[in-house]
Design an enzyme around this catalytic site. Sequence first.
Site, mmCIF file in Angstrom:
data_model
loop_
_atom_site.group_PDB
_atom_site.id
_atom_site.type_symbol
_atom_site.label_atom_id
_atom_site.label_comp_id
_atom_site.label_asym_id
_atom_site.label_seq_id
_atom_site.Cartn_x
_atom_site.Cartn_y
_atom_site.Cartn_z
ATOM 1 N N PRO A 40 -29.939 -94.996 -22.339
ATOM 2 C CA PRO A 40 -30.371 -93.729 -21.744
ATOM 3 C C PRO A 40 -31.880 -93.514 -21.842
ATOM 4 O O PRO A 40 -32.447 -93.556 -22.922
ATOM 5 C CB PRO A 40 -29.607 -92.674 -22.544
ATOM 6 C CG PRO A 40 -29.165 -93.351 -23.776
ATOM 7 C CD PRO A 40 -29.065 -94.803 -23.485
ATOM 8 N N GLU A 41 -32.505 -93.355 -20.711
ATOM 9 C CA GLU A 41 -33.907 -92.965 -20.647
ATOM 10 C C GLU A 41 -33.928 -91.596 -19.948
ATOM 11 O O GLU A 41 -32.882 -90.972 -19.816
ATOM 12 C CB GLU A 41 -34.725 -94.024 -19.891
ATOM 13 C CG GLU A 41 -34.604 -95.395 -20.569
ATOM 14 C CD GLU A 41 -35.342 -96.507 -19.865
ATOM 15 O OE1 GLU A 41 -36.333 -96.230 -19.168
ATOM 16 O OE2 GLU A 41 -34.938 -97.673 -20.015
ATOM 17 N N ARG B 17 -57.164 -95.855 -24.162
ATOM 18 C CA ARG B 17 -56.473 -96.777 -25.075
ATOM 19 C C ARG B 17 -56.938 -98.202 -24.896
ATOM 20 O O ARG B 17 -57.422 -98.583 -23.844
ATOM 21 C CB ARG B 17 -54.966 -96.687 -24.835
ATOM 22 C CG ARG B 17 -54.495 -95.305 -25.159
ATOM 23 C CD ARG B 17 -53.029 -95.225 -25.311
ATOM 24 N NE ARG B 17 -52.741 -93.880 -25.765
ATOM 25 C CZ ARG B 17 -51.767 -93.568 -26.590
ATOM 26 N NH1 ARG B 17 -50.970 -94.507 -27.017
ATOM 27 N NH2 ARG B 17 -51.585 -92.336 -26.970
ATOM 28 N N ARG C 152 -23.663 -97.980 -31.144
ATOM 29 C CA ARG C 152 -24.673 -98.681 -31.947
ATOM 30 C C ARG C 152 -25.359 -97.796 -32.969
ATOM 31 O O ARG C 152 -26.249 -98.261 -33.686
ATOM 32 C CB ARG C 152 -25.697 -99.337 -31.023
ATOM 33 C CG ARG C 152 -25.043 -100.392 -30.158
ATOM 34 C CD ARG C 152 -26.006 -101.032 -29.185
ATOM 35 N NE ARG C 152 -25.246 -101.750 -28.158
ATOM 36 C CZ ARG C 152 -25.745 -102.226 -27.042
ATOM 37 N NH1 ARG C 152 -27.018 -102.059 -26.780
ATOM 38 N NH2 ARG C 152 -25.003 -102.856 -26.175
ATOM 39 N N HIS D 261 -15.767 -94.718 -30.899
ATOM 40 C CA HIS D 261 -16.927 -94.469 -31.756
ATOM 41 C C HIS D 261 -17.273 -92.980 -31.797
ATOM 42 O O HIS D 261 -18.441 -92.603 -31.766
ATOM 43 C CB HIS D 261 -18.115 -95.294 -31.284
ATOM 44 C CG HIS D 261 -17.847 -96.766 -31.321
ATOM 45 N ND1 HIS D 261 -17.814 -97.488 -32.483
ATOM 46 C CD2 HIS D 261 -17.538 -97.646 -30.340
ATOM 47 C CE1 HIS D 261 -17.527 -98.750 -32.228
ATOM 48 N NE2 HIS D 261 -17.351 -98.870 -30.929
#
Length: 288
Positions: free
Chosen positions: A2-3, A161, A119, A95
């Site tokens: 998931p983003e 940066r 996970r 889970h």
Amino acid sequence: MPELPEVEVVRRGLERGVAGRTIAGVTVTHPRAVRRHLAGADDFTARLAGRTVAAVRRRGKYLWLPLDSGEALTGHLGMSGQLLVVPADSPAQKHLHVRLRFTDADRPGARELRFVDQRTFGGLLVVPDGDPVPPLLAHIARDPLDPAFDDDAFVAGLRRRRTGVKRALLDQTLVSGLGNIYADETLWRARLHGERPTDLLTRPAARRLLGHARDVLTEAIAAGGTSFDALYVSADGVSGLFERSLDAYGREGRPCRRCGTPVRREAFMNRSSASCPRCQPRPRPARR
DNA sequence: CAGTGGCCCTGTCTGC
DNA sequence: TGCAGACAGGGCCACT
């Protein structure tokens, strides 16, 4: 994985499914799921019981549910976390780690909120709420779809940066919401290799990069997110369809949709990057 | 202080 | 067939 798009789709589902409802009780069946709640699972549970969910908000990949107590139930899905709104009497998922029951649980067809995570990189915790975000999330930058996102500050910050552009896109303190999938997609659209030095990007190039990030995130939300397997689904259990629209991620060896050159895969930060060798040439090694 | 790398986890797949 | 190892990877923290 998931983003931002997947988390936003989940947020919308939760808004429909749990906003305005009052929590009756909470069961934590896997303590790791609340490991970031330092006061422990019992304290986590106690802070939620009797509280009403006022809204469902998101910054980057974080979600939080402001409560009528001035606190917020906060969550991150990690790699495989799911927040599901399902019938309270439906069988436990393999889970399943946390269950939240609501005060209407005795009504037929009542649904509860479940946190499921294979996970266990994800987790939930209760923290003080804040404006615009809980202090816990103050270090997470706004995402490109946030109306208050500062384009000029992003362009300046990126060019200040001294690192590769993909690293910068993944740095949630510069811009949030992008993970490996959407960073690769953004770079493919921008025709930039991820190791291009950020400080050598022109302002227009940085601005175009941001535009591509916005586009891909917006399109992915419209498609319901990207589901490679059963690990990502919306709060209603629906898979996203954006996988078929991916141009780089997961397309190693297949022809670039722009030029036909086989998409390459390179090691990057203990994971991998996919890009087109022709459209996204590696930067020249010599720099500065 | 900014940049970088290691670690946390489990299910699935590949190679020997 | 069975087992070891690679891989998926976001966020946090320690180290340089």
